[in-house]
Motif scaffolding. Sequence first.
Motif, mmCIF file in Angstrom:
data_model
loop_
_atom_site.group_PDB
_atom_site.id
_atom_site.type_symbol
_atom_site.label_atom_id
_atom_site.label_comp_id
_atom_site.label_asym_id
_atom_site.label_seq_id
_atom_site.Cartn_x
_atom_site.Cartn_y
_atom_site.Cartn_z
ATOM 1 N N LYS A 1 21.806 44.266 -15.336
ATOM 2 C CA LYS A 1 20.229 43.294 -14.853
ATOM 3 C C LYS A 1 19.959 44.412 -14.618
ATOM 4 O O LYS A 1 18.430 43.945 -14.407
ATOM 5 N N ASN A 2 20.089 45.863 -13.941
ATOM 6 C CA ASN A 2 18.592 46.474 -13.300
ATOM 7 C C ASN A 2 18.252 46.839 -14.002
ATOM 8 O O ASN A 2 17.015 47.997 -14.182
ATOM 9 N N GLU B 1 14.342 36.560 -16.205
ATOM 10 C CA GLU B 1 14.277 35.183 -15.131
ATOM 11 C C GLU B 1 16.086 35.562 -14.915
ATOM 12 O O GLU B 1 16.734 36.231 -15.660
ATOM 13 N N PRO B 2 15.997 34.899 -13.435
ATOM 14 C CA PRO B 2 16.891 35.332 -12.965
ATOM 15 C C PRO B 2 18.192 35.002 -13.245
ATOM 16 O O PRO B 2 18.232 33.799 -13.825
ATOM 17 N N LYS B 3 19.168 35.740 -13.370
ATOM 18 C CA LYS B 3 20.499 35.301 -14.056
ATOM 19 C C LYS B 3 21.605 35.574 -13.260
ATOM 20 O O LYS B 3 21.590 36.389 -12.141
ATOM 21 N N PHE B 4 23.503 34.973 -13.525
ATOM 22 C CA PHE B 4 24.034 35.839 -12.994
ATOM 23 C C PHE B 4 24.819 36.837 -13.697
ATOM 24 O O PHE B 4 25.694 37.087 -12.704
ATOM 25 N N ALA B 5 24.099 36.675 -14.754
ATOM 26 C CA ALA B 5 25.071 38.070 -15.648
ATOM 27 C C ALA B 5 24.706 38.968 -14.621
ATOM 28 O O ALA B 5 23.172 39.045 -14.855
#
Length: 182
Positions: A164-165, A122-126
Amino acid sequence: MWNSPGDEDFSLSTHFEKYQCKEHAPAVSTKVLRDLPYPVIQSCDLRGNPEKSCDASEFLEWLGAVTSKIECNNEASNFLSTFCCPEPSSVMEKAYLCTVTGFLLPEKICKLLEQLCHYFDEPKFAQWTSLTVHGFADSPVSWGSAEHGFHKGGENFYNFVVFKNQDYWLQMAVGSHDGCPP
């Protein structure tokens, strides 16, 4: 339960039934950290680029300080430590620190790592998340089947930083008298 390949019904308690043994569940504690200064890191920059990212060893030192509840603000009133967050840095409004204490099988650690990797589904800011595993200081084995030299140091841990990647850093530490990790 004792996990023995090919023997799913084998229980550690039945093996030691003449002794008073009981199974202990790992202890879990969580803490919300607020306004936490953190170093900026990038997956492609292990050695660190002063304008973009701190290096992996500085990050690991910072992570250890946070986990040990050492303030990283370098204030003179903080007599325990004058450590400060590596540069470049930013401030995290809210971070979660979860500690699991007990004996965990490698399969459970792999499952935790998988769950951390799915954190970014899910999209996260972290930009990253981390999993650190410490071995017992007095463990008779460090890595593989090498004897652990805990009388001389006791280092026995590894740390994953998952980005994240889906890139990751793996950092491992052993004492100077231990066998090297595989």
